[in-house]
Design a protein around this motif. Structure first.
Motif, PDB file in Angstrom:
ATOM      1  N   ALA A 147      56.934  39.513 -84.298  1.00 11.10           N
ATOM      2  CA  ALA A 147      57.701  38.970 -83.176  1.00 11.10           C
ATOM      3  C   ALA A 147      58.645  37.863 -83.654  1.00 11.10           C
ATOM      4  N   LEU A 148      58.146  36.996 -84.522  1.00 10.61           N
ATOM      5  CA  LEU A 148      59.002  35.933 -85.074  1.00 10.61           C
ATOM      6  C   LEU A 148      60.152  36.521 -85.894  1.00 10.61           C
ATOM      7  N   ALA A 149      59.856  37.551 -86.672  1.00  9.48           N
ATOM      8  CA  ALA A 149      60.901  38.195 -87.476  1.00  9.48           C
ATOM      9  C   ALA A 149      61.971  38.801 -86.572  1.00  9.48           C
ATOM     10  N   LEU A 150      61.556  39.390 -85.459  1.00 10.86           N
ATOM     11  CA  LEU A 150      62.510  39.954 -84.504  1.00 10.86           C
ATOM     12  C   LEU A 150      63.409  38.859 -83.931  1.00 10.86           C
ATOM     13  N   LEU A 151      62.821  37.735 -83.588  1.00 12.17           N
ATOM     14  CA  LEU A 151      63.607  36.625 -83.036  1.00 12.17           C
ATOM     15  C   LEU A 151      64.565  36.038 -84.071  1.00 12.17           C
ATOM     16  N   GLU A 152      64.161  36.018 -85.310  1.00 13.22           N
ATOM     17  CA  GLU A 152      65.052  35.520 -86.373  1.00 13.22           C
ATOM     18  C   GLU A 152      66.222  36.469 -86.588  1.00 13.22           C
ATOM     19  N   ARG A 153      65.942  37.762 -86.546  1.00 14.41           N
ATOM     20  CA  ARG A 153      67.008  38.758 -86.726  1.00 14.41           C
ATOM     21  C   ARG A 153      67.982  38.752 -85.566  1.00 14.41           C
ATOM     22  N   ARG A 154      67.447  38.643 -84.349  1.00 15.20           N
ATOM     23  CA  ARG A 154      68.275  38.708 -83.142  1.00 15.20           C
ATOM     24  C   ARG A 154      67.874  37.598 -82.180  1.00 15.20           C
ATOM     25  N   PRO A 155      68.313  36.387 -82.450  1.00 15.05           N
ATOM     26  CA  PRO A 155      67.940  35.286 -81.561  1.00 15.05           C
ATOM     27  C   PRO A 155      68.569  35.462 -80.179  1.00 15.05           C
ATOM     28  N   PRO A 156      67.828  35.068 -79.152  1.00 10.52           N
ATOM     29  CA  PRO A 156      68.377  35.198 -77.792  1.00 10.52           C
ATOM     30  C   PRO A 156      69.490  34.179 -77.559  1.00 10.52           C
ATOM     31  N   ARG A 157      70.410  34.545 -76.711  1.00  8.19           N
ATOM     32  CA  ARG A 157      71.520  33.660 -76.343  1.00  8.19           C
ATOM     33  C   ARG A 157      71.355  33.291 -74.878  1.00  8.19           C
ATOM     34  N   ALA A 158      70.699  32.198 -74.653  1.00  6.20           N
ATOM     35  CA  ALA A 158      70.486  31.737 -73.285  1.00  6.20           C
ATOM     36  C   ALA A 158      70.286  30.234 -73.318  1.00  6.20           C
ATOM     37  N   LYS A 159      70.430  29.646 -72.178  1.00  2.00           N
ATOM     38  CA  LYS A 159      70.254  28.205 -72.079  1.00  2.00           C
ATOM     39  C   LYS A 159      68.802  27.839 -72.400  1.00  2.00           C
ATOM     40  N   LEU A 169      60.746  39.601 -76.267  1.00  7.00           N
ATOM     41  CA  LEU A 169      59.565  40.128 -76.949  1.00  7.00           C
ATOM     42  C   LEU A 169      58.740  41.037 -76.039  1.00  7.00           C
ATOM     43  N   VAL A 170      58.610  40.667 -74.789  1.00  2.00           N
ATOM     44  CA  VAL A 170      57.871  41.514 -73.851  1.00  2.00           C
ATOM     45  C   VAL A 170      58.611  42.836 -73.660  1.00  2.00           C
ATOM     46  N   GLN A 171      59.933  42.790 -73.592  1.00  5.17           N
ATOM     47  CA  GLN A 171      60.724  44.024 -73.456  1.00  5.17           C
ATOM     48  C   GLN A 171      60.567  44.923 -74.676  1.00  5.17           C
ATOM     49  N   LYS A 172      60.333  44.321 -75.840  1.00  2.00           N
ATOM     50  CA  LYS A 172      60.159  45.104 -77.064  1.00  2.00           C
ATOM     51  C   LYS A 172      58.730  45.587 -77.253  1.00  2.00           C
ATOM     52  N   GLY A 173      57.863  45.302 -76.269  1.00  2.37           N
ATOM     53  CA  GLY A 173      56.518  45.862 -76.314  1.00  2.37           C
ATOM     54  C   GLY A 173      55.450  44.952 -76.864  1.00  2.37           C
ATOM     55  N   PHE A 174      55.738  43.680 -77.046  1.00  3.90           N
ATOM     56  CA  PHE A 174      54.723  42.751 -77.516  1.00  3.90           C
ATOM     57  C   PHE A 174      53.865  42.311 -76.332  1.00  3.90           C
ATOM     58  N   GLY A 175      52.594  42.053 -76.602  1.00  4.05           N
ATOM     59  CA  GLY A 175      51.694  41.572 -75.563  1.00  4.05           C
ATOM     60  C   GLY A 175      52.062  40.155 -75.156  1.00  4.05           C
ATOM     61  N   ALA A 176      51.581  39.748 -73.991  1.00  8.10           N
ATOM     62  CA  ALA A 176      51.920  38.435 -73.449  1.00  8.10           C
ATOM     63  C   ALA A 176      51.481  37.306 -74.376  1.00  8.10           C
ATOM     64  N   ASP A 177      50.286  37.414 -74.960  1.00  8.66           N
ATOM     65  CA  ASP A 177      49.799  36.350 -75.845  1.00  8.66           C
ATOM     66  C   ASP A 177      50.657  36.221 -77.098  1.00  8.66           C
ATOM     67  N   ALA A 178      50.930  37.355 -77.745  1.00 11.25           N
ATOM     68  CA  ALA A 178      51.745  37.329 -78.963  1.00 11.25           C
ATOM     69  C   ALA A 178      53.163  36.865 -78.648  1.00 11.25           C
ATOM     70  N   ALA A 179      53.712  37.313 -77.528  1.00  9.13           N
ATOM     71  CA  ALA A 179      55.074  36.920 -77.147  1.00  9.13           C
ATOM     72  C   ALA A 179      55.146  35.424 -76.850  1.00  9.13           C
ATOM     73  N   ALA A 180      54.153  34.899 -76.137  1.00  9.69           N
ATOM     74  CA  ALA A 180      54.158  33.473 -75.817  1.00  9.69           C
ATOM     75  C   ALA A 180      54.011  32.628 -77.083  1.00  9.69           C
ATOM     76  N   SER A 181      53.106  33.025 -77.970  1.00  7.83           N
ATOM     77  CA  SER A 181      52.913  32.272 -79.225  1.00  7.83           C
ATOM     78  C   SER A 181      54.175  32.299 -80.072  1.00  7.83           C
ATOM     79  N   ALA A 182      54.750  33.469 -80.237  1.00  8.70           N
ATOM     80  CA  ALA A 182      55.948  33.593 -81.070  1.00  8.70           C
ATOM     81  C   ALA A 182      57.130  32.849 -80.453  1.00  8.70           C
ATOM     82  N   ALA A 183      57.303  32.945 -79.139  1.00  9.47           N
ATOM     83  CA  ALA A 183      58.413  32.254 -78.474  1.00  9.47           C
ATOM     84  C   ALA A 183      58.256  30.741 -78.623  1.00  9.47           C
TER      85      ALA A 183
END
Length: 192
Positions: A147-159, A169-183
């Motif tokens: 999940a962290l690698a995905l965010l590094e490759r394609r960081p979100p553009r939002a406020k 991350l949730v849209q890419k199929g990661f579970g809520a726990d993994a997505a929250a930790s990685a985010a």
């Protein structure tokens, strides 16, 4: 056409160990000589099988996806089932092999385990029996790392980048726990 070439056609050309075909004899017997008289056999089934051969020759296929495609293309349900039975019996189509290839591919793309499991379930394949997903479960920290690698490759553009990272991350199929930790980890590393 000689019997070996004929049976090679029936099984999609797959030859097992020792040069023997990985195909049951009844599937081999179903292929007749091209100039032999028809025994009343449904040619729709043969056409469906040839279609399966072409599709499976290009890439792995799931039996449920093949069933839907053949039905959509107008093949009779009986012909579809008969052709799929032949393809499954000789190993041309193998749902376990397809599931493993799909799971490994999606994991390499950085997709989450839950999304992959949902995709497999949609194809009628039990995700609990897939080795690649079991390996991903054993290494739960790997899910956060992917999940962290995905965010590094394609960081979100939002406020609010942390919320945007979580949503991606949730849209890419990661579970809520993994997505929250990685985010959380990703947004904290961006602040420092």
């Amino acid at each position: 056409m000689d019997p070996v070439a004929s049976s090679r056609v029936a099984c999609g050309g797959r030859i097992g160990t020792g040069g023997a075909l990985d195909c049951p004899q009844d599937a081999v017997d179903e292929v007749s000589e091209p100039d032999a008289p028809s025994k009343g056999r449904a040619t729709d089934s043969d056409a469906a099988f040839r279609k399966i051969e072409r599709l499976a020759g290009a890439r792995e296929q799931a039996s449920a996806a093949l069933r839907r495609r053949l039905a959509r293309e107008g093949f009779a349900p009986e012909a579809v089932e008969e052709a799929l039975a032949r393809a499954l019996s000789c190993g041309l189509v193998d749902d376990a092999r397809y599931a493993d290839v799909l799971a490994r591919s999606r994991l390499a793309q950085g997709r989450g385990r839950q999304g992959i499991a949902a995709e497999l379930s949609g194809l009628g394949i039990d995700p609990d029996g897939v080795d690649a997903l079991a390996d991903a479960d054993e290494g739960a920290p790997d899910e956060v790392e992917r999940a962290l690698a995905l965010l590094e490759r394609r960081p979100p553009r939002a406020k609010n980048q942390r919320d945007a990272a979580y949503r991606r991350l949730v849209q890419k199929g990661f579970g809520a726990d993994a997505a929250a930790s990685a985010a959380r980890m990703w947004s904290e590393s961006r602040k420092g």
